[in-house]
Design a protein around this motif. Sequence first.
Motif, PDB file in Angstrom:
ATOM      1  N   GLY A  45      59.162   1.811   1.095  1.00  0.00           N
ATOM      2  CA  GLY A  45      60.280   2.721   0.921  1.00  0.00           C
ATOM      3  C   GLY A  45      61.511   2.010   0.403  1.00  0.00           C
ATOM      4  O   GLY A  45      62.237   2.535  -0.459  1.00  0.00           O
ATOM      5  N   MET A  46      61.743   0.783   0.898  1.00  0.00           N
ATOM      6  CA  MET A  46      62.884   0.003   0.436  1.00  0.00           C
ATOM      7  C   MET A  46      62.707  -0.378  -1.031  1.00  0.00           C
ATOM      8  O   MET A  46      63.662  -0.330  -1.821  1.00  0.00           O
ATOM      9  N   ARG A  47      61.478  -0.718  -1.417  1.00  0.00           N
ATOM     10  CA  ARG A  47      61.213  -1.054  -2.826  1.00  0.00           C
ATOM     11  C   ARG A  47      61.515   0.150  -3.723  1.00  0.00           C
ATOM     12  O   ARG A  47      62.176   0.015  -4.754  1.00  0.00           O
ATOM     13  N   ARG A  48      61.029   1.318  -3.344  1.00  0.00           N
ATOM     14  CA  ARG A  48      61.262   2.512  -4.155  1.00  0.00           C
ATOM     15  C   ARG A  48      62.757   2.827  -4.254  1.00  0.00           C
ATOM     16  O   ARG A  48      63.235   3.251  -5.317  1.00  0.00           O
ATOM     17  N   THR A  49      63.469   2.607  -3.154  1.00  0.00           N
ATOM     18  CA  THR A  49      64.918   2.843  -3.174  1.00  0.00           C
ATOM     19  C   THR A  49      65.605   1.907  -4.157  1.00  0.00           C
ATOM     20  O   THR A  49      66.457   2.340  -4.958  1.00  0.00           O
ATOM     21  N   PHE A  50      65.250   0.635  -4.126  1.00  0.00           N
ATOM     22  CA  PHE A  50      65.858  -0.331  -5.040  1.00  0.00           C
ATOM     23  C   PHE A  50      65.571   0.047  -6.489  1.00  0.00           C
ATOM     24  O   PHE A  50      66.463  -0.010  -7.341  1.00  0.00           O
TER      25      PHE A  50
END
Length: 270
Positions: A221-226
């Motif tokens: 989820g953090m990767r997609r946000t970045f």
Amino acid sequence: MSDSIDGVRLRFDQREFSSMKLKNRVAIVTGAQRGIGYAIAKRYLDEGAHVVLADVNDAHDPLPGLNGAQGTASFVKTDVSVDSQVRALVSKALELHGRVDILVNNAGIEFAKTVVTTTEDEWDQLMAVNLKGVFLCSRAVIPVMQQQGSGVIINVASELGLVGEAGVAAYCASKGGVVMLSKAMAIDHGPQGIRVNCLCPGPVATQLLEDVFASSDDPEGMRRTFESQTVLKRLGRPEDIAAAAAFLASDDAAFMAGSDLVVDGGWTAR
């Protein structure tokens, strides 16, 4: 052909290339074993520079991916938070090449925590590498550049030194410090022929960022946000940042001092 100097030294083809804008310049690049630092070192070698790679980790022998570069590469194991090791790094560069034309303060660490969840030891360690390391390396190199009457210092900060982001409080603080330290150094030493600028990458696909993702509660989820927070909808590549670092080190940037060069895929444009 290779021979050993403080771990490893590699010699490369010295053929003439008209496009080599850093030919025969001497550069120190910290945090150079992987990611952005490694890409910068490789780009500088391709531009004809003599590069002293510094990293807290042991050198790969031979350093992968550097074969065929046009300059010469040496490695000195260095913890940038330790003054004696920093001074030894600069001394070795002078011993090998007699001068230092470029310093890239790239070494850095990061973790995903708020102020509340960050321990005092974690805070101290991050500041020691990310901010104190820039201070120590610059303090050791500036007298050399003053004597030469010229030099370039590139401090690698982050877009998170310019804007905030959730869950990386200590990192934001350290990189904000690097941005302002760069401006102060530019003012102090520009009249001596030393150009100091700050390079602010956005999210770049490196092991450092992978470690940040892994330290979060929701790595994917953090990767997609970045990715979604860049207007280009992708993470940067180390080579994207290396190209900017090559520009800042070259005479093409001769009138740049105290600047923040942002290479973030549009992250800060929103």
